[in-house]
Design a protein around this motif. Structure first.
Motif, PDB file in Angstrom:
ATOM      1  N   GLU A   1       0.953  -1.108  -0.021  1.00 31.05           N
ATOM      2  CA  GLU A   1      -0.169  -0.033   0.080  1.00 31.05           C
ATOM      3  C   GLU A   1       0.928   1.274  -0.186  1.00 31.05           C
ATOM      4  N   ALA A   2       1.792   1.162   0.997  1.00 31.93           N
ATOM      5  CA  ALA A   2       2.798   2.357   0.951  1.00 31.93           C
ATOM      6  C   ALA A   2       3.363   2.674  -0.148  1.00 31.93           C
TER       7      ALA A   2
ATOM      8  N   PRO B   1      15.186  -2.553  -2.535  1.00 37.20           N
ATOM      9  CA  PRO B   1      15.265  -1.112  -2.826  1.00 37.20           C
ATOM     10  C   PRO B   1      15.929  -0.928  -3.941  1.00 37.20           C
ATOM     11  N   TYR B   2      15.706   0.364  -4.743  1.00 38.77           N
ATOM     12  CA  TYR B   2      16.175   0.701  -5.839  1.00 38.77           C
ATOM     13  C   TYR B   2      17.755   0.678  -5.758  1.00 38.77           C
ATOM     14  N   LEU B   3      18.238   1.337  -4.943  1.00 36.17           N
ATOM     15  CA  LEU B   3      19.782   1.356  -4.968  1.00 36.17           C
ATOM     16  C   LEU B   3      20.394   0.006  -4.852  1.00 36.17           C
TER      17      LEU B   3
ATOM     18  N   PRO C   1      16.632   6.888  -9.695  1.00 33.37           N
ATOM     19  CA  PRO C   1      16.863   5.615  -9.521  1.00 33.37           C
ATOM     20  C   PRO C   1      15.765   4.663 -10.232  1.00 33.37           C
ATOM     21  N   CYS C   2      14.549   5.227  -9.963  1.00 31.72           N
ATOM     22  CA  CYS C   2      13.259   4.466 -10.722  1.00 31.72           C
ATOM     23  C   CYS C   2      13.480   4.347 -12.260  1.00 31.72           C
TER      24      CYS C   2
ATOM     25  N   THR D   1       9.845   3.148  -3.571  1.00 27.09           N
ATOM     26  CA  THR D   1      11.179   3.048  -3.334  1.00 27.09           C
ATOM     27  C   THR D   1      11.676   1.923  -3.570  1.00 27.09           C
ATOM     28  N   LYS D   2      10.932   0.949  -4.050  1.00 28.98           N
ATOM     29  CA  LYS D   2      11.587  -0.376  -4.269  1.00 28.98           C
ATOM     30  C   LYS D   2      10.897  -1.097  -5.328  1.00 28.98           C
TER      31      LYS D   2
END
Ligand SMILES: Nc1ncnc2c1ncn2[C@@H]1O[C@H](COP(=O)(O)OP(=O)(O)OP(=O)(O)O)[C@@H](O)[C@H]1O
Length: 876
Positions: free
Chosen positions: A365-366, A565-567, A609-610, A646-647
């Protein structure tokens, strides 16, 4: 094990605990945060947690080994010790219960320590709450800890004598001895202890103490007629007390007094009062002594095992933890022990729910994923009931202990009812008379008896008993109790009860688990009777439902089990983007400006990053032949992967595609590096060869020049010497010839023709130097000496007649060849006037042959061979 370890894609193999084990190992290898891993093994008692943990340890001992021989030895040693710790821990910490013949009566968290190359270099064991009450109180149809049965059944005659354990002796604390289990293997325990560094003498000490405890258990008291008097020992107990005191190496009287007299300190001055105990109190004190001794031996064993297997902190940098706690328990009679055990299971279930079911859905959700919540059973309420603040079962129990009043089970039940009735997880059975309360756990409801619960929570250890043990003559007991005083003081200061200690140790464990990546292994019991090949569907379904497997499956099927996570994603898969991106962008006809901009996203991933991640995902998906422009396929991509805020959320299939692409690329790069390295090595080799050849040529030419120079110098020196010598010889020869001519005429006048021999006047200084006119005499010994020293031979032949002359000439010709000698005839008389040896003969000899070679050769006397003379001439 190797099949699972070497499998490129684990999900295609049959489900197995080795899948989870290997997954955890690969997670450590990938170095993605959190690097440390935990394998949480849970399930009901007897479901197979300990068995599974043992298999997991064997798995890591097999796969986490090094190829280097030295490291291999270390790993093997550690592996052996880690595996050896199992029989020892099980002998001292496991017992036969109603649900499991080999039930763990303690919890353990084993940390397998791995170095930078993910090799096993050590391990450590942390234990939780040993059920020490079992030493003195065994529930009906259950047994004491295995070790007591092992020593009574497996001791040799010698050991029986030493430990005072005659065959067939009966002990109150050793019920159900007639049941022999496969766990009763004393030899295995002794061997494992030996491997862990516990010597036979120390083992002997331990078993002696355990035998002492068994004898102590047979000590019984009789109430005195007068209440003010001390309790007496029952008739048959006297011997047992004496033997127990002897085995524990303490004074018998002292032991008896401490068991039946309570010391009370009161007032500001801490005045000491002694009060005789009631019969029941004496028994409690006896049990307490046994429990504390056993618990101390257990803790000591854990510390010895840890010393033996733990690696230096500098040697390891990651770990895989195996958690094996006692399984969920529901006996006909349950007390504080079961409450603690079930509380631990609730905590683990909460960790699972929080980590897997709750957090996962909340995260979807977040992160902005479209997600419809799957409802699940949250056990937070149950945990609030047991450990919550400000009022819970634990807090009430602790309060009862602090009030320091005589514990009353009914009173406690009433307090629980009053304070916690609102909690829906708490209930009572109206038809049961004994004081109790029922807790609805996630697995099932359990009825707990409140009788004795407060006392168990206090776990009081009378200080006089501790002092008694300090005075033991046994070095091991002295050691175990030496530090007790300080610990006891600390404990009293903090007034730590059993539940508060257990709660805090579990919280520490939870912190460790939260800092690691968890893998859950759920053990399911096929039937409650521990029968083989009996699969009871209903029981299995109940367990699956209870532990939330059904909800887990729903969430896993609908969701994205992998979240990166993206990074972290870019760190691992960024390499794919760089390579394929450029090709892909060119292929789809991207303008150079746009191409550069997209490439920059990948390069400066931290800024955007996305976008960079999407570029990589697009690269991988399109390389699978999927066209991004198609709407349907874009939807199908969304089933595989979703980019949140973020992920990256993805399925196992997507992860597999990414991993494959990465592996392929890395292997291409590795190939390129190998090729370049080989080319470089070849060039280096060729350069070295060329340089070596040049150096060799230079050195050879220098050597040759130097030799030539020396030869030339030598030749010139020889030439000079030779010329000088020839000149001298020529001069000598000329002078001699002149002298001979003069002498000849003089001799002729003196001797006339009477002398028929050959005379040679310059032979005078040589001993026996006579030269016969015969040809044979011509090459006699002295002659060879003369020739070289006088290359010009002057012979005067007095005898007249052509015959002699002829023979002389023949001899000379045969011998030297006439060309080498200049033979002059007398101008005015008959015969030879002079024979002059040409100097070359001597020259040849000097240059041609080593004089040493024929130094032993004497002149040949045979007429037919004149070689000897030649030889001698040459030698000279
Ligand atoms: N995978 C398995 N294969 C064969 N037997 C098994 C397996 N798992 C468990 N068992 C059998 O079940 C018994 C109980 O298993 P185990 O002692 O591991 O249970 P547990 O879950 O640790 O129980 P507790 O919580 O009481 O310690 C074992 O002694 C063994 O006989």
């Amino acid at each position: 094990m190797m099949e699972y370890h070497k499998a490129p894609q684990l999900q295609y193999l049959r489900p197995h605990i080795f899948t989870s084990a290997e997954q955890a190992y690969r997670n450590v290898q990938s170095q993605m945060e959190p690097i440390n891993q935990s394998l949480i093994v849970s399930g009901e008692s007897g479901a197979g947690k300990t068995w599974t943990s043992r298999c997991l340890m064997k798995f890591y001992a097999t796969v986490a080994v090094s190829s280097s021989l030295k490291a291999h030895d270390t790993v093997e040693r550690i592996e052996r010790r880690v595996l050896d710790s199992n029989p020892v821990m099980e002998a001292f910490g496991n017992a036969c219960t109603l649900w499991n013949n080999n039930s763990s009566r303690f919890g353990k968290y084993i940390q397998l320590q791995l170095n930078r190359s993910q090799q096993l270099v050590g391990a450590s064991i942390q234990t939780y709450l040993l059920e020490k009450t079992r030493v003195a109180n065994q529930p009906v149809n259950e047994r004491n800890f295995h070790i007591f049965y092992q020593i009574t059944k497996g001791a040799t005659e010698d050991e029986r004598l030493k430990w005072n354990l005659p065959c067939n002796s009966l002990f109150t604390w050793l019920p159900n001895t007639e049941r022999t289990l496969e766990e009763d293997c004393f030899e295995v325990t002794k061997q494992a202890m030996l491997h862990l560094g516990i010597s036979s003498e120390t083992q002997n000490q331990i078993f002696k103490i355990l035998s002492g405890l068994l004898h102590l258990g047979n000590v019984e008291f009789v109430s005195p007629d007068d209440e003010c008097m001390q309790c007496e020992l029952s008739e048959h107990s006297k011997d047992f007390l004496q033997i127990a005191a002897g085995l524990l190496k303490i004074s018998e009287d002292h032991l008896l007094n401490q068991l039946r007299i309570r010391v009370i300190r009161a007032g500001r001055q801490q005045q000491v009062f002694k009060k005789p105990c009631l019969k029941s109190e004496c028994s409690i004190r006896r049990d307490c002594l046994a429990k504390v001794i056993y618990a101390k031996i257990f803790d000591w064993l854990v510390s010895v095992i840890n010393r033996s297997i733990c690696a230096d902190p500098s040697m390891w940098n990651s770990f895989i933890g195996l958690l094996d706690v006692y399984g969920f328990e529901s006996f006909p009679v349950n007390n504080l022990e079961q409450l603690c055990i079930n509380y631990a299971n609730e905590k683990l279930q909460q960790h699972f729910v929080a980590h897997y079911l709750k957090a996962q859905q909340e995260e979807y959700e977040a992160e902005g994923l479209k997600w419809s919540f799957v409802s699940y059973q949250d056990n937070q309420k149950c945990l609030d009931l047991i450990e919550g603040n400000p009022v819970s079962i634990f807090s009430l129990l602790n309060e009862e202990c602090r009030l320091n009043r005589l514990s009353d089970a009914k009173q406690f039940m009433a307090r629980v009812e009053k304070a916690l009735a609102v909690n829906e997880c708490l209930s009572w059975d109206k038809f049961t008379k004994t004081p109790h309360f029922i807790v609805s756990h996630y697995a099932s409801s359990v009825c707990y008896q409140t009788e004795g619960m407060t006392e168990k929570n206090k776990d009081p250890i009378p200080p006089e008993l501790l002092h008694l043990m300090e005075q033991s003559k046994d070095s091991l007991l002295q050691n175990l109790f030496a530090a007790e005083e300080k610990i006891d003081e600390t404990r009293q200061r903090k007034s730590l009860t059993v539940v508060s200690r257990f709660k805090s140790s579990l919280e520490n464990l939870m912190n460790v688990l939260h800092s690691t990546t968890p893998q859950y292994i759920r053990c399911i019991k096929p039937n409650a009777e521990c029968q083989p090949a009996n699969f009871k569907k209903d029981e299995v379904i109940t367990q699956l439902e209870a532990c939330g497997i059904v909800e887990t499956i729903s969430i896993s099927a609908a969701g994205f089990p992998i979240r990166i996570p993206y990074l972290s994603f870019l760190e691992r898969y960024g390499v794919i983007g760089k390579k394929h991106l450029s090709l892909r962008l060119t292929a789809i006809g991207c303008s150079p400006t746009k191409k550069r901009r997209v490439e920059d996203h990948v390069e400066n991933a931290e800024d955007m990053p996305c976008e960079a991640v999407q570029v990589i995902l697009m690269t991988v998906l399109s390389s699978k032949g999927l066209n991004l422009t198609s709407c349907d396929q874009a939807d199908s991509h969304r089933l595989l992967v979703h980019c949140g805020k973020t992920k990256v959320f993805m399925t196992h299939l997507m992860l597999e595609l990414l991993e494959n692409a990465r592996t392929r690329l890395l292997s291409q790069k590795a190939f390129c590096i190998q090729c370049s390295w080989r080319r470089y090595q070849k060039r280096q080799h060729e350069r070295h060869n060329r340089a070596a050849t040049q150096i060799q040529a230079a050195v050879r030419s220098w050597l040759r020049r130097r030799r030539k120079l020396k030869q030339d110098q030598a030749a010139r020196a020889i030439q000079r010497a030779w010329r000088r010598w020839r000149a001298v010889m020529d001069a000598l020869a000329a002078a001699e010839l002149d002298d001979t001519m003069v002498e000849e005429s003089h001799c002729e006048s003196l001797h006339g023709s009477s002398a028929g021999g050959v005379t040679e006047n310059f032979m005078e200084p040589l001993e026996g130097a006579t030269l016969s006119s015969k040809a044979a005499d011509f090459w006699s010994w002295p002659f060879r000496l003369i020739l070289p020293s006088a290359p010009t031979l002057s012979v005067t032949i007095k005898a007249s007649g052509l015959q002699r002359l002829g023979s002389v000439l023949t001899a000379l010709q045969l011998n030297f060849g006439i060309s080498n000698y200049k033979v002059e005839t007398n101008q005015f008389d008959e015969g030879v006037a002079s024979i002059r040896a040409r100097p070359q003969v001597a020259i040849k000899f000097h240059l041609g042959q080593s004089p040493l070679l024929h130094a032993h050769t004497s002149p040949e006397r045979s007429d037919s061979s004149l070689v000897g003379l030649n030889q001698i001439l040459l030698d000279k």
